[in-house]
Write an enzyme that holds these catalytic residues in place. Sequence first.
Site, PDB file in Angstrom:
ATOM      1  N   SER A  20      36.222  28.569 -44.709  1.00 26.66           N
ATOM      2  CA  SER A  20      37.773  28.265 -43.871  1.00 26.66           C
ATOM      3  C   SER A  20      38.486  27.264 -45.039  1.00 26.66           C
ATOM      4  CB  SER A  20      37.774  27.493 -42.642  1.00 26.66           C
ATOM      5  OG  SER A  20      36.927  26.373 -42.729  1.00 26.66           O
ATOM      6  N   ASN A 107      32.170  19.510 -35.156  1.00 28.37           N
ATOM      7  CA  ASN A 107      32.888  20.211 -33.937  1.00 28.37           C
ATOM      8  C   ASN A 107      33.849  19.046 -33.482  1.00 28.37           C
ATOM      9  OD1 ASN A 107      31.168  22.221 -34.451  1.00 28.37           O
ATOM     10  ND2 ASN A 107      29.733  21.872 -32.608  1.00 28.37           N
ATOM     11  N   HIS A 153      75.886  42.990 -19.736  1.00 26.66           N
ATOM     12  CA  HIS A 153      75.753  44.036 -20.145  1.00 26.66           C
ATOM     13  C   HIS A 153      76.325  44.254 -21.770  1.00 26.66           C
ATOM     14  CE1 HIS A 153      74.339  45.156 -16.161  1.00 26.66           C
ATOM     15  NE2 HIS A 153      75.558  44.807 -15.931  1.00 26.66           N
ATOM     16  N   SER A 274      74.830  42.481 -50.835  1.00 29.14           N
ATOM     17  CA  SER A 274      73.872  43.972 -51.243  1.00 29.14           C
ATOM     18  C   SER A 274      74.127  44.493 -52.564  1.00 29.14           C
ATOM     19  CB  SER A 274      74.643  45.105 -50.197  1.00 29.14           C
ATOM     20  OG  SER A 274      74.358  46.365 -50.612  1.00 29.14           O
ATOM     21  N   LYS A 280      79.552  43.819 -49.084  1.00 23.51           N
ATOM     22  CA  LYS A 280      78.699  43.358 -48.004  1.00 23.51           C
ATOM     23  C   LYS A 280      78.337  41.517 -47.803  1.00 23.51           C
ATOM     24  CE  LYS A 280      76.210  46.350 -45.794  1.00 23.51           C
ATOM     25  NZ  LYS A 280      75.870  46.296 -44.300  1.00 23.51           N
ATOM     26  N   GLU A 287      68.753  37.429 -38.960  1.00 19.37           N
ATOM     27  CA  GLU A 287      68.020  38.735 -38.626  1.00 19.37           C
ATOM     28  C   GLU A 287      66.482  38.255 -39.028  1.00 19.37           C
ATOM     29  OE1 GLU A 287      69.607  42.565 -40.673  1.00 19.37           O
ATOM     30  OE2 GLU A 287      70.967  40.876 -41.684  1.00 19.37           O
ATOM     31  N   LYS A 322      43.260  28.061 -36.404  1.00 17.96           N
ATOM     32  CA  LYS A 322      44.283  27.455 -37.434  1.00 17.96           C
ATOM     33  C   LYS A 322      45.075  28.537 -38.087  1.00 17.96           C
ATOM     34  CE  LYS A 322      40.243  24.469 -38.585  1.00 17.96           C
ATOM     35  NZ  LYS A 322      39.640  25.292 -37.290  1.00 17.96           N
TER      36      LYS A 322
HETATM   37  N1  ARG Z   1      35.332  25.044 -40.174  1.00 19.96           N
HETATM   38  C1  ARG Z   1      34.861  24.909 -38.983  1.00 19.96           C
HETATM   39  C2  ARG Z   1      36.042  25.178 -37.898  1.00 19.96           C
HETATM   40  O1  ARG Z   1      37.246  25.177 -38.373  1.00 19.96           O
HETATM   41  C3  ARG Z   1      34.338  23.325 -38.437  1.00 19.96           C
HETATM   42  C4  ARG Z   1      33.529  23.317 -37.411  1.00 19.96           C
HETATM   43  C5  ARG Z   1      32.208  23.852 -37.892  1.00 19.96           C
HETATM   44  N2  ARG Z   1      30.995  23.620 -36.818  1.00 19.96           N
HETATM   45  C6  ARG Z   1      29.930  24.295 -36.780  1.00 19.96           C
HETATM   46  N3  ARG Z   1      29.341  24.044 -35.875  1.00 19.96           N
HETATM   47  N4  ARG Z   1      29.657  25.187 -37.562  1.00 19.96           N
HETATM   48  O2  ARG Z   1      35.776  25.360 -36.705  1.00 19.96           O
END
Ligand code: ARG
Length: 457
Positions: A20, A107, A153, A274, A280, A287, A322
């Site tokens: 990640s 975590n 409308h 354009s 234009k 948009e 994320k």
């Molecule tokens: N990169 C992980 C996430 O974004 C961090 C947490 C990882 N925890 C685990 N038990 N593997 O969720």
Amino acid sequence: MWGGRFAEGPSAIMREINASIPFDKALWRQDIAASKAHVAMLAACDIVTDEDAETIIGGLEKVAAEYEADGVPEDWDLEDIHMTTESRLAELIGPVAGRLHTARSRNDQVATDFRLWVREAMEEAIAGLEALQRALVTRAGEHADSIMPGFTHLQTAQPVTLGHHLMAYYEMAARDVSRFSDARERLNQCPLGSAALAGTGFPIDREMTAQALGFAGPTTNSLDAVSDRDFALDYLTAASQCALHLSRLAEEFVIWASQPFGFVRMPDTLSTGSSIMPQKKNPDAAELVRGHAGRIVGCQTALMVTMKGLPLAYSKDMQDDKPPVFEAASLLRLSIAAMVGMVADATFRTDRMRQAAELGYATATDLADWLVREADIPFREAHHITGAAVKLAESQGKALDELTMDELTNIDSRIDERVYKALSVEASVAARKSHGGTAPDEVRKRVAQAREALGMN
Ligand code: ARG
């Protein structure tokens, strides 16, 4: 990090799907801040020595300085921002780095980092929306008397003022601000110390870390704290609603800037040309704001579906929380900024707006209301008489107030000279002074309240 249990390393696919770091490196500031708060707490609770804590904090600051200068290195083997930082820390300060992760898990670490990040995104959205509100209020104040057709409308309905129309978006933005602030308040509890899922046996002080990171207090259930992402969904929901509002405003600009309408001249700075048609000037920014709203709603949907059906506590699916939040935040930031510029710098062509209001039989309701008020005719009958007047005027290519007295009395003998006063667009808007109505005085009152609320006076 966990070589102890494994005989073989991960396959190439495992490394790639697992990493990640390409996106969660955006959390590095939050990760460093949370780690510093955590180790300071460990020292205060005598879980690590003051000396080790100082070494770790000094090391984290060095890592931060490196990230600041050179960016965060992306090594898939280190998976994520948490392990990237910890491994660099170990290179810099040696084995003592290993004490940082006492009484903590990735975590609760990621839940904390991400809350900090989302909290800032909420604050950024609020600041952007306040800038939009200021721009709207300023232009609305300038145009409290400028008459334009109001639509239902997308057909001319009744005259309104441009000020009133712009203030409608002020109200939407105000509710968006309140949605982000509510969400911020709900978010503001600190997961740190929930550890992997069950809490920790170490005598930690969760109040201390919560306070250090600007949270109102620690979360109250460790399972919930490491596995809920509703704070992120609250953000995405508020962002989606906000994006819908921005998209509607953008759409108005697109329509108003079209040649047949010609209600607005877009700022050059937010338009494009354009490559083939020299005449234009396209409202691309508007948009794209309209387009971005779709993507932002898509981000919200993505995270909802990710979270649906996950058992407690953490599952790796949650790593996918994320990208949609980061994407939505950057789209929203741009969308708000574009709309602030558009509102602030557009040239409103009030002559064209007024002309359109006059051409569209927008005061037909005023004629019907006059018949009710002055001739005591039931509204349904008055509606019918007015319809006949509009039909006649339309067949002659006239405005309502261009019908002669004879023509009007031919339609209904109870109409007299005084009716002309009710048929002007000015009279029409001035009459609508019910609370929240379009009468210029009402608009000015609301603008004054809004300016006060925004601290603009
Ligand atoms: N990169 C992980 C996430 O974004 C961090 C947490 C990882 N925890 C685990 N038990 N593997 O969720």
